[in-house]
Enzyme design. Structure first.
Site, PDB file in Angstrom:
ATOM      1  CB  CYS A   1      47.615  45.311  36.960  1.00 35.24           C
ATOM      2  SG  CYS A   1      46.204  45.466  35.844  1.00 35.24           S
TER       3      CYS A   1
ATOM      4  CG  HIS B   1      43.414  42.875  40.348  1.00 39.14           C
ATOM      5  ND1 HIS B   1      44.617  43.471  40.661  1.00 39.14           N
ATOM      6  CD2 HIS B   1      43.317  42.950  38.990  1.00 39.14           C
ATOM      7  CE1 HIS B   1      45.212  43.872  39.545  1.00 39.14           C
ATOM      8  NE2 HIS B   1      44.450  43.559  38.516  1.00 39.14           N
ATOM      9  CD  GLU B   2      41.208  40.189  37.032  1.00 41.97           C
ATOM     10  OE1 GLU B   2      40.779  40.880  36.073  1.00 41.97           O
ATOM     11  OE2 GLU B   2      42.419  40.013  37.234  1.00 41.97           O
TER      12      GLU B   2
ATOM     13  CG  HIS C   1      40.624  45.421  35.833  1.00 44.66           C
ATOM     14  ND1 HIS C   1      41.367  46.494  35.354  1.00 44.66           N
ATOM     15  CD2 HIS C   1      41.530  44.473  36.206  1.00 44.66           C
ATOM     16  CE1 HIS C   1      42.653  46.206  35.432  1.00 44.66           C
ATOM     17  NE2 HIS C   1      42.779  44.984  35.948  1.00 44.66           N
TER      18      HIS C   1
END
Length: 214
Positions: A126, A168-169, A172
């Site tokens: 990351c 993953h995004e 966030h």
């Protein structure tokens, strides 16, 4: 108590970030903005400012370099992220990880749900946790819903490495870092990754470091 930056309207915050031009500074783990759920995008940035912000995210992603950047990673608590992956990997890696090129995409108010039960485990890093990687088991296939930068509906199934990027995004935007989902016994420096764990799968790392794969 709110921090001073929390009291600045989002549009003003974005204007301040864009004033210097060039790639935006990436926020590192430990900054509270990475641990808050983002605010759904609902016109907080007028179209011209939104377009400039998206272009800045794209420039920042390329400069890092990375395959995705979410707005909180540049200090903006809006539910927006960008992804793009030219996938410059050997054929063996492409086949094992399902890493295929992804064009530049803007994700607005994204959410995902698994398609099937299969999970794939690979090392992941990351931009907000520089210098380290760890194995994360993620859904091998997900359905992504949301909008694009023009407000058009997105409803698409992603598989393989693109599914990992999407998860993953989007994580966030929910205040999650990949470390929250990682097998912490696998945590490795970039140097250790280059020296020991460059294989397409983490099986050797699993045996040597003592963690289970799904």
């Amino acid at each position: 108590m709110a921090l001073p930056s929390d009291r600045v309207p989002l549009a003003e915050r974005v204007e301040e970030l864009l004033a210097d031009g060039g790639p935006l500074p990436i926020v590192s783990a430990g900054d509270p903005v990475l641990r808050r759920r983002t605010e759904p995008f609902d016109g907080q940035l007028e179209p011209a400012l939104l377009a400039r912000f998206i272009e800045a995210l794209r420039l920042t992603m390329h400069a890092a370099p990375g395959v995705g950047v979410a707005a909180p990673q540049v200090g903006v608590g809006l539910r927006i992220a960008v992804i793009e992956d030219p996938a410059p990997v050997p054929e063996e890696v492409r086949v094992v990880r399902g890493r295929v090129p992804q064009p530049f995409r803007v994700l607005v108010n994204p959410a995902y749900e698994p398609v099937g039960d299969y999970r794939a485990a690979f090392f992941e890093g990351c931009l907000s946790v520089p210098g380290w990687q760890a194995v994360v088991a993620r859904h091998a296939q997900v359905r992504l819903t949301g909008q694009d930068e023009r407000g058009r509906a997105v409803d698409e199934v992603f598989s393989g490495w693109p599914a990992r990027i999407v998860q993953h995004e989007t994580d966030h935007l929910d205040g999650l870092l990949y470390l929250d989902r990682a097998e912490l016994r696998s945590l490795s420096s970039n140097e250790a990754m280059a020296e020991r764990w460059a294989q397409p799968t983490p099986e050797e790392a699993s045996a040597a470091l003592g963690f289970q794969l799904p």
